[in-house]
Enzyme design. Sequence first.
Site, PDB file in Angstrom:
ATOM      1  N   GLU A 114     -48.929  28.725  32.174  1.00  0.00           N
ATOM      2  CA  GLU A 114     -48.500  30.037  32.522  1.00  0.00           C
ATOM      3  C   GLU A 114     -47.662  30.568  31.585  1.00  0.00           C
ATOM      4  O   GLU A 114     -47.174  29.959  30.888  1.00  0.00           O
ATOM      5  CB  GLU A 114     -48.043  29.854  34.058  1.00  0.00           C
ATOM      6  CG  GLU A 114     -49.061  29.398  34.904  1.00  0.00           C
ATOM      7  CD  GLU A 114     -48.378  29.177  36.278  1.00  0.00           C
ATOM      8  OE1 GLU A 114     -47.351  29.736  36.534  1.00  0.00           O
ATOM      9  OE2 GLU A 114     -49.633  28.675  37.071  1.00  0.00           O
ATOM     10  N   HIS A 226     -43.748  40.602  39.886  1.00  0.00           N
ATOM     11  CA  HIS A 226     -44.970  39.858  39.195  1.00  0.00           C
ATOM     12  C   HIS A 226     -45.743  40.840  38.628  1.00  0.00           C
ATOM     13  O   HIS A 226     -46.159  42.092  39.315  1.00  0.00           O
ATOM     14  CB  HIS A 226     -45.696  39.050  40.477  1.00  0.00           C
ATOM     15  CG  HIS A 226     -46.612  37.965  39.921  1.00  0.00           C
ATOM     16  ND1 HIS A 226     -47.790  38.483  39.591  1.00  0.00           N
ATOM     17  CD2 HIS A 226     -46.567  36.860  39.966  1.00  0.00           C
ATOM     18  CE1 HIS A 226     -48.429  37.518  39.071  1.00  0.00           C
ATOM     19  NE2 HIS A 226     -47.776  36.231  39.227  1.00  0.00           N
ATOM     20  N   ARG A 267     -42.652  36.972  32.531  1.00  0.00           N
ATOM     21  CA  ARG A 267     -43.188  37.984  33.469  1.00  0.00           C
ATOM     22  C   ARG A 267     -42.315  39.435  33.237  1.00  0.00           C
ATOM     23  O   ARG A 267     -43.150  40.466  33.488  1.00  0.00           O
ATOM     24  CB  ARG A 267     -42.828  37.618  34.795  1.00  0.00           C
ATOM     25  CG  ARG A 267     -43.952  36.646  35.284  1.00  0.00           C
ATOM     26  CD  ARG A 267     -43.776  36.096  36.672  1.00  0.00           C
ATOM     27  NE  ARG A 267     -44.340  34.980  36.926  1.00  0.00           N
ATOM     28  CZ  ARG A 267     -44.636  34.363  38.084  1.00  0.00           C
ATOM     29  NH1 ARG A 267     -43.548  34.398  38.942  1.00  0.00           N
ATOM     30  NH2 ARG A 267     -45.558  33.364  37.978  1.00  0.00           N
ATOM     31  N   HIS A 324     -41.572  40.355  43.938  1.00  0.00           N
ATOM     32  CA  HIS A 324     -42.198  38.808  44.092  1.00  0.00           C
ATOM     33  C   HIS A 324     -41.180  38.070  44.392  1.00  0.00           C
ATOM     34  O   HIS A 324     -41.575  37.158  45.287  1.00  0.00           O
ATOM     35  CB  HIS A 324     -43.038  38.469  42.864  1.00  0.00           C
ATOM     36  CG  HIS A 324     -43.511  37.046  42.937  1.00  0.00           C
ATOM     37  ND1 HIS A 324     -44.578  37.044  43.946  1.00  0.00           N
ATOM     38  CD2 HIS A 324     -43.482  36.205  42.198  1.00  0.00           C
ATOM     39  CE1 HIS A 324     -45.038  35.778  43.504  1.00  0.00           C
ATOM     40  NE2 HIS A 324     -44.431  35.342  42.572  1.00  0.00           N
ATOM     41  N   ARG A 359     -37.171  34.389  36.035  1.00  0.00           N
ATOM     42  CA  ARG A 359     -37.741  33.011  36.409  1.00  0.00           C
ATOM     43  C   ARG A 359     -38.881  32.377  35.558  1.00  0.00           C
ATOM     44  O   ARG A 359     -39.852  33.486  35.566  1.00  0.00           O
ATOM     45  CB  ARG A 359     -38.319  32.858  37.995  1.00  0.00           C
ATOM     46  CG  ARG A 359     -38.697  31.437  38.304  1.00  0.00           C
ATOM     47  CD  ARG A 359     -38.922  31.619  39.662  1.00  0.00           C
ATOM     48  NE  ARG A 359     -39.799  32.436  40.332  1.00  0.00           N
ATOM     49  CZ  ARG A 359     -41.340  32.362  40.270  1.00  0.00           C
ATOM     50  NH1 ARG A 359     -41.587  30.954  40.428  1.00  0.00           N
ATOM     51  NH2 ARG A 359     -42.015  33.276  41.065  1.00  0.00           N
TER      52      ARG A 359
HETATM   53  C1  SIN Z   1     -48.309  32.947  40.212  1.00  0.00           C
HETATM   54  O1  SIN Z   1     -49.162  31.925  40.463  1.00  0.00           O
HETATM   55  O2  SIN Z   1     -48.618  33.916  39.492  1.00  0.00           O
HETATM   56  C2  SIN Z   1     -47.168  33.243  41.454  1.00  0.00           C
HETATM   57  C3  SIN Z   1     -46.345  31.889  41.457  1.00  0.00           C
HETATM   58  C4  SIN Z   1     -44.960  32.083  40.734  1.00  0.00           C
HETATM   59  O3  SIN Z   1     -44.517  33.002  41.200  1.00  0.00           O
HETATM   60  O4  SIN Z   1     -44.454  31.124  40.133  1.00  0.00           O
END
Ligand code: SIN
Length: 489
Positions: A114, A226, A267, A324, A359
Site C-alpha cells: 500500500e 482517503h 495518502r 477518513h 498515517r
Molecule cells: C484502505 O484499505 O485503503 C483503508 C484502510 C486504511 O485506512 O488503512
Amino acid sequence: MARRADVAVVGAGAAGLYAALCAAREQATVALVSATPLAQTASYWAQGGLAAALAAADSAERHCRDTELAGRGLVRRSAAQVLAREAPQCVHDLQDLGVRFDADRFGRLALGLEGGHSVRRVVHAGGSATGRRVVRQLSALAAADARITVLERQRAGALWRADGRCGGLVCEDGEVIAAGAVVIATGGAAALWARTTNPPGSQGIGLLLAHAAGARLADLELLQFHPTAVIGVRGREGFLVTEAIRGEGATLHDSNGERFVDELLPRDEVSRAIQARLEQSGQRSVGLDMRMIDPARFPNVVASLREVGLDPARELIPVAPAAHYMMGGILTDLNARSTLAGLYAVGESSCTGLHGANRLASNSLSECFVFARRAVADALAEPASARARADPSEQELARLRSSSPPGPADRQTREALWRQAGIERTREGLEELLRAAHPLVRMIASCALARTESRGAHQRRDHPELDPSLDHRHVVVEPDGETSWQTWM
Ligand code: SIN
C-alpha cells in the site's frame, strides 16, 4: 447499585474487543459497552489490513522508517518503534485466536503493498473483508467469554471521577459501571465532515467523554483524507475503494484519461494531486481504473460497486478524497494512558503521536491491537488498592446523568467542516468554525488555527509552507479548552 468490573471497555470495534479479550485472558472481569450490536461497528467495514514487518526482507526498523517518512516530521518515534516491533506478535496472536489471514500459494501469510510502504507488509483476511473477519471472530470469542459482560445497544453518557481518577462510567440509560480502569475504544470523528468514508456514528463521542472528564486531547487538526472514495453515485456516496487495489496496479486518470500521480505515494500527496486535478477540470471526481484487478481478490468492493450498477471490470470508478481517519484524539502515552489516571484510550480515539501528520496505510488496525494489549497490561499491573473505587455519590450521579454529551452534528455543521477544514483551510474559514454549536468542531478549528503551516493532511492556503520549527510539535487541547504546544519524540 453500580455494576462492577476490573476493566470497562467503551466501544466494541477491533480495539475494544481485543482489549476485552486481553483483559479476560488475565482473569479480569470486563464490562464491554457497545452502542451497536456486536460485529456492527465501524471496524466491521475496514477494508485495509494490518501492517506488520513479517517479510524476510523487512524489519521493524524499516517499518518505523516508512511510518516516520509518511508522518511528515510529526511521528512520535517511540510510538512508531513500539508499533513496528509488536505488530508481528499481534498478527500471530490473532491467528491463535482463530482469525484466518490470507495465505500465498506456499501457505505463508500473503503480504500486500500500500501507499508509502517500501515493501509488502500488509496482511488481509478475505481480501478487503479484513475488518469483517477480524471483528466477527473477536465478537464471537467475547460473547462466549464468561468474564466479559457485553452491554449491547448501550451508550456511555459520562465518565465519573473520584480522587482525581476515572472511577467508571454512567450509561445513557442511567446504569453505573464502577471499574478499576476504563478503556475508550470508540473510534474516530471523520463522520463530522460531510464527505466521509465513515459510518454516521463516527463523530468522536469518546473524545468528548474523555475531555469532559478532564483528559487532554491532541492533534485534532490532523484528519486524513482517503484519496479514493466513490463520489456522485447514489447509494455509495463515500464508499471506500481500498488502497490495496492500487497496490495491485489500479491507476488514477483525469478527465482526459491521463495518469497524473504515482498512485502509491502516501495518502496526503495522492489526495492533494486529485484535488488539484478536480480544481483544474471543474469535475467532481477522477477515474479509478481497476479493470486489470482480479475481482476475486476484492469480492466485497466489487460486489458493493456492482450493486449500484458500476462494473469495475469494464468502466472507471468515479472517486475523490473524503474524510477518513482522525490522527488526533485522546492524548495517551505508550501504554495508552490518557492524562486522567485510570482512563485509557486505544485505536482511532487515541493519539499516541504514531501517525504524525499523515498515517501510513494499514498502521491503524495494527495500532488497535498493539496498544489495546499495552493498555490492559498497564491497567492490570496497577495495585488493586489503587483501582478500588467507591460508588459515585448521589449528588455526583445526578449531575452526570443530566450532562449527556452533544448529539450528532447537523448537516449544516458537517458541510461547514468539509468546506472550511477540508483538504485546504484558511484562517477566515477556520474562524467561522469557532462559532459552531458542536464542541468538537470548535476544538478542531482551534487546533487547525494554531498550526500555522502546511504539513501532511493539514494544508493552509494562508500558510502554504511547512514550518521546520514545528517538527515534533503537537497541539494539545487542555481540559479548559485552551490549546498549548508539546514536543513529543
Ligand atoms: C484502505 O484499505 O485503503 C483503508 C484502510 C486504511 O485506512 O488503512
